[in-house]
Design a protein around this motif. Structure first.
Motif, PDB file in Angstrom:
ATOM      1  N   ARG A  87      -6.081 -16.996   9.972  1.00  0.00           N
ATOM      2  CA  ARG A  87      -6.494 -17.419  11.480  1.00  0.00           C
ATOM      3  C   ARG A  87      -6.197 -18.541  11.671  1.00  0.00           C
ATOM      4  O   ARG A  87      -5.934 -19.163  12.776  1.00  0.00           O
ATOM      5  CB  ARG A  87      -8.012 -17.186  11.501  1.00  0.00           C
ATOM      6  N   PHE A 239     -15.214 -29.622  17.459  1.00  0.00           N
ATOM      7  CA  PHE A 239     -15.039 -28.299  16.658  1.00  0.00           C
ATOM      8  C   PHE A 239     -16.548 -27.696  16.617  1.00  0.00           C
ATOM      9  O   PHE A 239     -16.614 -26.658  16.371  1.00  0.00           O
ATOM     10  CB  PHE A 239     -14.571 -28.365  15.451  1.00  0.00           C
TER      11      PHE A 239
ATOM     12  N   THR B 336      -0.005 -15.873  13.110  1.00  0.00           N
ATOM     13  CA  THR B 336      -0.452 -16.608  14.314  1.00  0.00           C
ATOM     14  C   THR B 336      -0.260 -15.807  15.603  1.00  0.00           C
ATOM     15  O   THR B 336       1.063 -15.560  15.864  1.00  0.00           O
ATOM     16  CB  THR B 336      -0.064 -18.026  14.215  1.00  0.00           C
ATOM     17  N   LEU B 352      -8.105 -29.636  20.831  1.00  0.00           N
ATOM     18  CA  LEU B 352      -9.228 -29.274  19.912  1.00  0.00           C
ATOM     19  C   LEU B 352     -10.229 -28.356  20.422  1.00  0.00           C
ATOM     20  O   LEU B 352     -10.518 -27.666  19.811  1.00  0.00           O
ATOM     21  CB  LEU B 352      -9.587 -30.781  19.266  1.00  0.00           C
ATOM     22  N   LYS B 353     -10.895 -28.714  21.503  1.00  0.00           N
ATOM     23  CA  LYS B 353     -11.784 -27.893  22.029  1.00  0.00           C
ATOM     24  C   LYS B 353     -11.407 -26.351  22.158  1.00  0.00           C
ATOM     25  O   LYS B 353     -12.151 -25.120  21.923  1.00  0.00           O
ATOM     26  CB  LYS B 353     -12.327 -28.235  23.439  1.00  0.00           C
ATOM     27  N   ILE B 355      -8.871 -24.668  20.790  1.00  0.00           N
ATOM     28  CA  ILE B 355      -8.447 -23.908  19.657  1.00  0.00           C
ATOM     29  C   ILE B 355      -9.564 -23.642  18.727  1.00  0.00           C
ATOM     30  O   ILE B 355      -9.734 -22.438  18.220  1.00  0.00           O
ATOM     31  CB  ILE B 355      -7.383 -24.624  18.917  1.00  0.00           C
ATOM     32  N   SER B 356     -10.677 -24.523  18.685  1.00  0.00           N
ATOM     33  CA  SER B 356     -11.830 -24.234  18.138  1.00  0.00           C
ATOM     34  C   SER B 356     -12.606 -22.859  18.765  1.00  0.00           C
ATOM     35  O   SER B 356     -13.006 -22.061  18.141  1.00  0.00           O
ATOM     36  CB  SER B 356     -12.877 -25.229  18.364  1.00  0.00           C
ATOM     37  N   TRP B 359     -10.444 -19.915  17.601  1.00  0.00           N
ATOM     38  CA  TRP B 359     -10.772 -19.513  16.134  1.00  0.00           C
ATOM     39  C   TRP B 359     -11.962 -18.727  15.861  1.00  0.00           C
ATOM     40  O   TRP B 359     -12.214 -17.928  15.311  1.00  0.00           O
ATOM     41  CB  TRP B 359     -10.701 -21.039  15.138  1.00  0.00           C
ATOM     42  N   ASP B 360     -13.170 -19.431  16.946  1.00  0.00           N
ATOM     43  CA  ASP B 360     -14.479 -18.832  16.778  1.00  0.00           C
ATOM     44  C   ASP B 360     -14.417 -17.202  17.380  1.00  0.00           C
ATOM     45  O   ASP B 360     -15.388 -16.812  16.827  1.00  0.00           O
ATOM     46  CB  ASP B 360     -15.565 -19.733  17.282  1.00  0.00           C
ATOM     47  N   ILE B 363      -9.281 -15.270  17.091  1.00  0.00           N
ATOM     48  CA  ILE B 363      -7.820 -15.197  17.221  1.00  0.00           C
ATOM     49  C   ILE B 363      -7.134 -16.281  16.311  1.00  0.00           C
ATOM     50  O   ILE B 363      -7.589 -17.194  15.974  1.00  0.00           O
ATOM     51  CB  ILE B 363      -7.964 -16.082  18.671  1.00  0.00           C
ATOM     52  N   LYS B 364      -6.053 -15.892  15.893  1.00  0.00           N
ATOM     53  CA  LYS B 364      -5.279 -16.560  14.857  1.00  0.00           C
ATOM     54  C   LYS B 364      -4.441 -17.652  15.694  1.00  0.00           C
ATOM     55  O   LYS B 364      -3.608 -17.178  16.566  1.00  0.00           O
ATOM     56  CB  LYS B 364      -4.317 -15.876  14.147  1.00  0.00           C
ATOM     57  N   ALA B 365      -4.763 -18.854  15.480  1.00  0.00           N
ATOM     58  CA  ALA B 365      -4.297 -19.980  16.337  1.00  0.00           C
ATOM     59  C   ALA B 365      -3.895 -20.988  15.661  1.00  0.00           C
ATOM     60  O   ALA B 365      -4.391 -21.431  14.757  1.00  0.00           O
ATOM     61  CB  ALA B 365      -5.109 -20.259  17.762  1.00  0.00           C
ATOM     62  N   GLU B 366      -2.720 -21.716  16.198  1.00  0.00           N
ATOM     63  CA  GLU B 366      -2.071 -23.097  15.713  1.00  0.00           C
ATOM     64  C   GLU B 366      -1.978 -24.089  16.646  1.00  0.00           C
ATOM     65  O   GLU B 366      -1.976 -23.952  17.895  1.00  0.00           O
ATOM     66  CB  GLU B 366      -0.898 -22.707  14.874  1.00  0.00           C
TER      67      GLU B 366
END
Lengths: 432, 432
Positions: A87, A239, B336, B352-353, B355-356, B359-360, B363-366
């Motif tokens: 992920r 996060f 990704t 950052l907010k 992508i967090s 992820w939660d 979803i596969k994210a970079e």
């Protein structure tokens, strides 16, 4: 044993007679269900197995042998860990060591962004495993080095004093101090000054406090480390995981290797009313910032900052195994969603046609390898192996264009139109 | 090399100027897009990498090292094979050998049901791998033994003549016959009679024909084998896979071990107009019925019929690798789905907010590890690594409560309301 089996056999025959009689008499369905349940129990005790079978898939994953139950636990753990890393954009490489490395080959990454992501990864893995409450301790080598300097530790003693500090999670401060002074020749005053710092732990508040600390704030390294620690906690707050992270000045792991942030995740014992703080039951993950060599890509073998995470797989496995044992949770060793069963004889072809449709739709399905298995044996097989659904083909159902879908746990039965069966099974087993 | 880089650098600067000028002039969006594409190409040639990073996850799967591309292929192959076995109720056990065994511990299973399932499994695996056209040859030890008997082969010569027959897939009949007669002392007449049988292959029609064969039908073993073969083909027809199965009297593999049905899956070369039949490029799976010992469960160590399948993993890997090389297909080494990018500076916190949240939601994210990465570099990273979507955070988008979602392949951009973003990404990447 033979006598016992004979007694059980007799009881089984009598119980089967009872069920047959009740059915003939068209008795109250609830009473029939109750007597059938008793019959199933007896059959389970006798271990009858008509056409039961077992596929065993051996995969070349390692050299040690695990039993199917252990493998099911290991698979679950691996699945959570690997899917979390994926992920976050990880590639998978096949080597004997389990570790994660975060490369920035040519450029430099901006401070604390990958470090925060590593902590997020550890948080996601430990939450996903549902292995109990946990805490991730963080510190920074620069803060430790700065602290030793302002406490009056000579440069030459930094490493050895550091390894003594690292014993604080198992030893008392008195023992640690006596090692510092007695064995390592530190002055008692310097030791006491260290003692004041290493008992501190907290979050942003503590970082702010130390940035104002009259001694520590005079040290360049410590200031740098504290500045980055503040940034890290800001990212961890974004996060949404800052509440599980503790900035802890006693954390001093692997400082021969790490150059910046260090961290260690510990599991906590269930909180106890008589204890003030939960007790650690051991480290399950750790990592930090280090200087990697990029020899493969860089002919000059220049140093490149790297952030690493390693997960204590074997420790996690044994905790998960203990947890399963303690909870008496039944671990399934197969993933079969539905057993295709027949209500009467001469329905093998219909079972084969149906199960083939289910397999082709991606549904995990089994059937007994008997031409004419008894319905009771088919239901018993589901009880034994934990298969949640039974798709029952019967003469009447065939005429009506339906399949009887039985929920093993509740014994609920519902007729489902043949063309809706796949969708219904997927819905009930939450398969997309 | 240095000169070349300098030239490229100069071209890059000029191209960047062009793009900047066109944007200032608010030129036709298509022309801007075209010039941006040229710029991206130049950047790719120069290999600029601002905040690029690489997670590498090392798993303890084996001892040999594979590169990420090889691992991606191996993972795909394993995934298809293991999920197929699991769909059929298999347990997974961790051992160095990859094989499947089909146990019926206490009862006997009814003829050909598990054998048909094994062939279905092989069919599902080879179809799933999309590795090219294939054929599964089947035969039965009893048919072979009966055939040798009616052809006049002495009992003592069954095994050795059988191993000569097994060479027919590589040698001509003339060579095989000369080995039978010259080296193994069989009469030329007996050899010719064998020759007539072993060139036969087909389906239900051939089985019916042989059941009427004046010689073969007189032999008890052959009759038994042919009867079961007929049953097997009936089940394979119900499974809808009979067209890929060929009853082939020349198949004579591993007869020291197998006691009933035997089978072997071969890949076929693409059909050629000048050739009458497709040519085999080798065996990729095989198995059969054998007598297993159930010593672990049965103190008397009684024999129990077993059906086994083994998959030629290494062969499949190398065929898949060759196929990928030949097709120039781009194999992604990460999974990704989306890159979280910023359109302007000072948007790290927003990235950052976001992508967090992604992820939660699984979803596969970079994101790039730079505080203020250039949009061009973020888009280039997606081109390089095959990430299909970019979620772009910008000042205007933040005000409007939307995120700009860009499809990398088509350059299509669409504003998606923040609260619908996760659903939209899942929809576009077919993630449930």
């Amino acid at each position: 044993m033979a006598d016992e089996a004979a007694d059980l056999g007799e009881a089984l025959r009598r119980q089967a007679d009872t069920v047959r009689r009740l059915k003939q008499e068209k008795a109250n369905p609830e009473e029939v269900a109750e007597q059938v349940a008793k019959l199933l129990e007896l059959k389970a005790q006798l271990g009858t197995d008509e056409g039961k079978h077992k596929f065993v898939l051996k995969t070349p994953k390692g050299t040690r042998d695990y039993n199917p139950k252990q493998m099911a636990i290991r698979e679950k753990v691996f699945d959570i860990i690997i899917s979390t890393f994926k992920r976050h954009g990880a590639e998978v490489i096949d080597t004997p060591v389990f570790e994660l490395k975060d490369f920035d080959i040519a450029g430099q990454f901006d401070p604390m962004i990958p470090d925060a992501e590593c902590l997020k990864i550890v948080h996601e893995i430990l939450s996903g495993l549902q292995i109990g409450d946990f805490l991730i301790k963080v510190n920074d080598r620069r803060i430790l080095d700065g602290m030793f300097a302002v406490c009056g530790v000579p440069d030459s003693k930094f490493r050895t004093i550091c390894s003594t500090v690292d014993k604080l999670d198992k030893a008392t401060w008195e023992d640690v101090k006596s090692e510092m002074v007695g064995e390592k020749g530190l002055s008692p005053e310097a030791a006491d000054r260290i003692g004041e710092y290493v008992q501190l732990h907290g979050g942003l508040g503590l970082i702010e406090q130390l940035l104002q600390d009259p001694k520590l704030s005079q040290n360049k390294l410590a200031r740098e480390g504290l500045g980055d620690m503040k940034l890290l906690f800001e990212y961890l707050t974004l996060f949404g995981i800052a509440d599980k992270i503790s900035f802890d000045l006693s954390l001093a792991r692997g400082l021969d290797y790490y150059t910046g942030v260090i961290y260690e995740a510990i599991l906590l014992q269930p909180q106890n009313a008589h204890k003030e703080e939960p007790v650690s039951v051991g480290s399950v993950a750790g990592g930090g910032r280090y200087d990697g060599l990029v020899g493969m890509f860089d002919p000059k073998g220049r140093k490149v900052p790297c952030v690493g995470v390693s997960i204590g797989i074997e420790r996690i496995f044994s905790i998960m195994e203990q947890k399963v044992e303690a909870s008496e949770e039944k671990i399934r060793t197969t993933e079969t969603q539905v057993l295709v069963a027949a209500a009467q004889k001469k329905l093998l072809e219909e079972r084969l046609k149906l199960i083939s449709e289910l397999w082709d739709s991606g549904i995990k399905a089994e059937m007994l390898y008997k031409k004419n298995p008894k319905l009771l044996n088919q239901l018993q097989y589901c009880e034994d192996t934990g298969i949640p659904l039974v798709a029952i083909v019967g003469e009447q159902e065939l005429k009506d264009g339906v399949v009887k879908l039985r929920v093993v746990a509740t014994r609920e039965e519902v007729d489902v139109r043949r063309e809706n069966l796949i969708e219904e099974i997927k819905r009930r087993t939450c398969q997309p």
